[in-house]
Scaffold this active site. Structure first.
Site, PDB file in Angstrom:
ATOM      1  N   CYS A 159       1.130  -0.930   0.107  1.00 51.84           N
ATOM      2  CA  CYS A 159      -0.110  -0.002  -0.136  1.00 51.84           C
ATOM      3  C   CYS A 159       0.998   0.936   0.067  1.00 51.84           C
ATOM      4  O   CYS A 159       0.474   2.079  -0.751  1.00 51.84           O
ATOM      5  CB  CYS A 159      -1.199   0.250   1.024  1.00 51.84           C
ATOM      6  SG  CYS A 159      -0.724  -0.903   2.740  1.00 51.84           S
ATOM      7  N   ARG A 200       7.004 -11.269   5.047  1.00 49.89           N
ATOM      8  CA  ARG A 200       7.557 -11.042   6.494  1.00 49.89           C
ATOM      9  C   ARG A 200       7.418 -11.971   7.102  1.00 49.89           C
ATOM     10  O   ARG A 200       7.420 -13.215   6.773  1.00 49.89           O
ATOM     11  CB  ARG A 200       4.732 -11.345   6.549  1.00 49.89           C
ATOM     12  CG  ARG A 200       4.183  -9.759   5.898  1.00 49.89           C
ATOM     13  CD  ARG A 200       2.711  -9.940   5.888  1.00 49.89           C
ATOM     14  NE  ARG A 200       1.855  -9.552   4.865  1.00 49.89           N
ATOM     15  CZ  ARG A 200       0.838  -9.036   5.349  1.00 49.89           C
ATOM     16  NH1 ARG A 200       0.159 -10.457   5.451  1.00 49.89           N
ATOM     17  NH2 ARG A 200      -0.029  -8.665   3.872  1.00 49.89           N
ATOM     18  N   GLN A 240       1.194 -10.760  -3.741  1.00 48.43           N
ATOM     19  CA  GLN A 240      -0.411 -10.220  -3.670  1.00 48.43           C
ATOM     20  C   GLN A 240      -0.627 -10.028  -4.464  1.00 48.43           C
ATOM     21  O   GLN A 240      -0.326  -8.990  -5.467  1.00 48.43           O
ATOM     22  CB  GLN A 240      -0.865  -9.617  -2.129  1.00 48.43           C
ATOM     23  CG  GLN A 240      -0.127 -10.023  -0.959  1.00 48.43           C
ATOM     24  CD  GLN A 240      -0.625  -8.977  -0.069  1.00 48.43           C
ATOM     25  OE1 GLN A 240      -0.097  -8.093  -0.192  1.00 48.43           O
ATOM     26  NE2 GLN A 240      -1.652  -9.170   0.822  1.00 48.43           N
ATOM     27  N   ASP A 276      -2.455  -7.676  -5.250  1.00 46.45           N
ATOM     28  CA  ASP A 276      -3.145  -6.590  -5.005  1.00 46.45           C
ATOM     29  C   ASP A 276      -3.355  -5.135  -5.745  1.00 46.45           C
ATOM     30  O   ASP A 276      -2.807  -4.989  -6.380  1.00 46.45           O
ATOM     31  CB  ASP A 276      -1.738  -6.083  -3.752  1.00 46.45           C
ATOM     32  CG  ASP A 276      -2.068  -5.072  -2.659  1.00 46.45           C
ATOM     33  OD1 ASP A 276      -3.615  -5.872  -2.448  1.00 46.45           O
ATOM     34  OD2 ASP A 276      -1.091  -4.998  -1.681  1.00 46.45           O
ATOM     35  N   HIS A 333      -5.416  -1.169  -4.604  1.00 47.49           N
ATOM     36  CA  HIS A 333      -6.006   0.092  -4.091  1.00 47.49           C
ATOM     37  C   HIS A 333      -6.664   0.942  -4.261  1.00 47.49           C
ATOM     38  O   HIS A 333      -6.308   1.299  -5.737  1.00 47.49           O
ATOM     39  CB  HIS A 333      -4.831   0.697  -2.866  1.00 47.49           C
ATOM     40  CG  HIS A 333      -3.789  -0.055  -2.134  1.00 47.49           C
ATOM     41  ND1 HIS A 333      -3.003  -0.648  -2.489  1.00 47.49           N
ATOM     42  CD2 HIS A 333      -4.022  -0.397  -1.012  1.00 47.49           C
ATOM     43  CE1 HIS A 333      -2.600  -1.528  -1.386  1.00 47.49           C
ATOM     44  NE2 HIS A 333      -3.006  -1.139  -0.598  1.00 47.49           N
ATOM     45  N   LYS A 337     -14.569  -4.371   6.484  1.00 50.41           N
ATOM     46  CA  LYS A 337     -14.223  -5.536   5.418  1.00 50.41           C
ATOM     47  C   LYS A 337     -15.124  -7.305   4.784  1.00 50.41           C
ATOM     48  O   LYS A 337     -15.621  -6.781   5.462  1.00 50.41           O
ATOM     49  CB  LYS A 337     -12.488  -6.097   6.346  1.00 50.41           C
ATOM     50  CG  LYS A 337     -12.753  -7.320   6.839  1.00 50.41           C
ATOM     51  CD  LYS A 337     -10.819  -7.676   7.792  1.00 50.41           C
ATOM     52  CE  LYS A 337     -11.132  -8.676   8.679  1.00 50.41           C
ATOM     53  NZ  LYS A 337     -10.437  -9.769   8.514  1.00 50.41           N
ATOM     54  N   HIS A 392      -8.387  -0.950  -0.294  1.00 51.22           N
ATOM     55  CA  HIS A 392      -7.619  -2.843  -0.161  1.00 51.22           C
ATOM     56  C   HIS A 392      -8.452  -3.655  -0.549  1.00 51.22           C
ATOM     57  O   HIS A 392      -9.525  -3.967   0.313  1.00 51.22           O
ATOM     58  CB  HIS A 392      -6.570  -2.719   1.288  1.00 51.22           C
ATOM     59  CG  HIS A 392      -5.718  -3.865   0.939  1.00 51.22           C
ATOM     60  ND1 HIS A 392      -4.115  -3.189   0.346  1.00 51.22           N
ATOM     61  CD2 HIS A 392      -5.411  -4.839   1.310  1.00 51.22           C
ATOM     62  CE1 HIS A 392      -3.879  -4.969   0.390  1.00 51.22           C
ATOM     63  NE2 HIS A 392      -4.568  -5.258   1.266  1.00 51.22           N
TER      64      HIS A 392
END
Length: 599
Positions: A297, A326, A344, A346, A348, A428, A474
RNA sequence: GCCCGAGUGGCGCAAUGGCAGCGCACCCGAUUUGUAAUCGGGUGGUUGGUGGGUUCGAAUCCCCCCUCGGGCUCCA
């Protein structure tokens, strides 16, 4: 900071478990729970019989069966399970009645005075609530119940495993010894369950990953870090291709961002404050500290901030197959499902308040479409709302929650609500997929973020000429490519549909003199964009077929004298079906069509 | 991280205090085959660790470390 938190003690078994295929009614489920809870009592009885010094703690039914945690001087060995099971059978044969008795708090405390766990439980029973014990034979346990009438009802059961577990799941508490078992109403159901367990083992992506030469993980590289072999990489890149195409089609801007960033960035985003225990430690370079990114992000935000944004530009959908790192604790790593470096899918979405609902709906559309491409049509959806501790305004939360709700309803998706289960930075939606064995896997997540727009002071200029803060959503649909591919391997048991199969066709020459023709067949297939190989080893045709079967190659094209003479191939499918000799052109077209239909 | 279990050629396994072995894979040779394993020969391991200890002797027993596997609140 943005999402994709995973609870600390996230258990793969919990989401990856082998559940019943058929949905149970409320009554059926309660009956099954009663049976399993009773089985747990009988097991505790047996354990006390064999290990009189054991202290009982808790023993609830679970979705898959039951367990009971004991405080014992030494852990249980596999042989112990067999002995315990033996005693349990005796109790079942004896058909002992379950007898409920209500007791006063004082009496309960007296009864269980020697057991600090039970005492703790008794003290926690709210004032005014009945405290009860259940007895069968000479065994009595503190228990709310209910139970089946007698032990004779528990016919189909099996103890499965023993493992350590903390009292109340807290690692600061003493470690207890847990025995897992399961029980069903009928032997048939138990047998089916055990078969599904075996089936799940047969499909284990770690096993198939090795056998099909898809990926490997090496000590030299580090735990939780994946090396993709050509065949696994082929599948992954096909996934990435459809992902990119689908996102471009839906107005996403695709970016690439670095794998590391300065400490200052992570301080601004809040990751250093709230997420550092999940981050790889800092590296130092020219006096500045850098961190491997645990999330994408902040980088996407940098792109957003690279220019003054107008309301006309919104929604801005910034997407990336972003690889993050991670720190996951040693004991939780698991094949491709739980790793330390993963990619990911991913994105946004930065948008205006009036666009929020449509954007969420768009994400859900994309989700259903993408997951459907990979053969997933059953979902379990959870909406998590505002927790006690949170950032942002109540109005923002309400709007965000409403938009999530409306989008779910607009898309006709059934969902559960986890009140107060959202992250501190926003509500979420989480979505689990169900695989071919009926197991649920968490993939998709759509999260509002009221935190980072503020931390980074994101703005856009509205029609009123003033600066406003955008909403930020997200989302990841497949979740992590690694995990998704792990799920996919198990879902298809390694037999990927033709469009994803690393090798779509193996050409099998019967004798060396057919190699030349086989090579020309291979080239024809490759010219049409198909992934083909020739097995030109000096082996018998049977051996080559076996090899291709084990590799789960969808098409085996056998060529001998007859085929070479006629421009044909003899087609065998991995199902074992023999289609006989067909003109090569026709076979190629068939496969191409199948690929195009993503079959 | 914690509890238990396990680490032996690329993979699957054997050897339980006394010569590290088998199958598959791989390499070489023979074979030229019609729908799930052709035959013969060969290469390859200081047994997770350029750890420590016990012993005349350790894959095997003890300690440390690493990795992997099963678990680690579905609250009586």
């Amino acid at each position: 900071m943005c999402g994709l938190f995973i609870p600390r003690h996230f258990s793969l078994r919990k989401v990856g478990m082998v559940t019943m295929r058929k949905k149970l009614s409320q009554e059926e489920r309660q009956a099954l729970e009663r049976l399993r809870h009773s089985a747990a009592h009988v097991m505790a009885d047996a354990v006390l019989t064999l290990f009189p010094e054991a202290k009982l703690t808790i023993g609830p039914p679970t979705e898959e069966g039951f367990y009971y945690d004991f405080d014992v001087p030494r852990p249980f060995a596999p042989e112990d399970l067999a002995r315990i099971e033996e005693v349990m059978r005796q109790r079942v044969t004896a058909d002992l009645l379950f007898v409920r008795r209500e007791v006063s708090r004082e009496e309960a405390l007296r009864l269980f005075a020697g057991n600090p766990y039970k005492v703790e439980l008794i003290r926690e029973v709210p004032e005014g609530e009945a405290i009860s014990t259940y007895t069968h034979g000479s065994f009595t346990d503190l228990c709310r119940g209910p139970h089946v009438e007698s032990t004779g009802r528990i016919k189909a059961f099996k103890l499965l495993s023993a493992a350590g577990a903390y009292w109340r799941g807290d690692e600061r508490n003493p470690m207890l010894q847990r025995i897992y078992g399961t029980a069903f109403e009928a032997q048939d159901d138990l047998d089916q369950y055990l078969q599904r367990l075996e089936e799940a083992q047969r499909r284990d992506h770690r096993k198939l990953g090795r056998e099909l030469d898809l990926f490997s993980i090496h000590d030299e590289v580090g735990p939780g870090l994946v090396i993709w072999h050509p065949k696994g990489a082929t599948i992954r890149s096909l996934m990435e291709e459809v992902w990119r195409a689908e996102h471009r089609r839906r107005g996403y801007q695709l970016v690439y961002t670095p794998h590391v960033g300065r400490a200052r960035l992570w301080a601004t985003s809040g990751h250093l404050d709230f997420y550092s225990e999940n981050m790889f430690p800092a590296m130092e370079l020219e006096g500045a500290q850098y961190y491997a990114k645990p999330m994408n992000c902040p980088f996407h935000i940098m792109y957003y901030q690279s220019a003054m944004r107008s309301y006309r530009e919104l929604p801005l959908r910034v997407g990336e197959l972003g690889t993050v790192y991670r720190y996951e604790r040693g004991g939780v790593l698991h094949g491709l499902m739980r790793v330390r470096g993963f990619t990911q899918d991913d994105a946004h979405i930065f948008c205006r308040p009036d666009q929020v609902e449509e954007e969420v709906l768009g994400v859900l559309d994309l989700t259903v479409h993408l997951l459907g491409l990979f053969g997933f049509r059953e979902f379990e959806v959870r909406l998590s709302t505002r927790p006690a501790k949170h950032v942002g305004e109540p109005g923002q939360w309400k709007m965000a929650e409403d938009s999530l709700r409306h989008a779910l309803e607009g898309r006709g998706l059934q969902y559960e609500v986890d009140e107060g289960g959202g992250a501190f930075y926003g509500p979420k939606i989480d979505l689990d997929i169900r695989d071919a064995v009926g197991r649920a896997w968490q993939c998709t997540t759509v999260q509002f973020d009221f935190n980072e727009p503020q931390r980074f002071a994101l703005t856009y200029q509205g029609p009123d000429g003033r600066l406003h803060q955008p909403y930020m959503v997200h989302r990841a649909i497949l979740g992590a490519l690694e995990r998704f591919l792990g799920v996919l391997i198990e879902h298809y048991a390694g037999a990927f549909p033709v469009w994803l199969a690393p090798v779509q066709a193996v050409v099998i020459p019967i004798a060396d003199r057919h190699n030349e023709y086989a090579n020309s067949v291979e080239q024809t297939l490759k010219d049409r964009g198909l992934r083909a190989e020739v097995d030109d080893r000096s082996e018998r045709m049977q051996a080559k077929i076996r090899a291709a079967q084990l590799q789960k190659v969808p098409y085996m094209l056998v060529v001998g004298d007859r085929e070479a003479a006629n421009g044909a191939v003899a087609v065998r499918l991995r199902s074992g079906e023999d289609l006989g000799a067909l003109p090569l052109a026709q076979v190629v077209q068939r496969i191409v069509d199948e690929v195009q239909a993503r079959g």
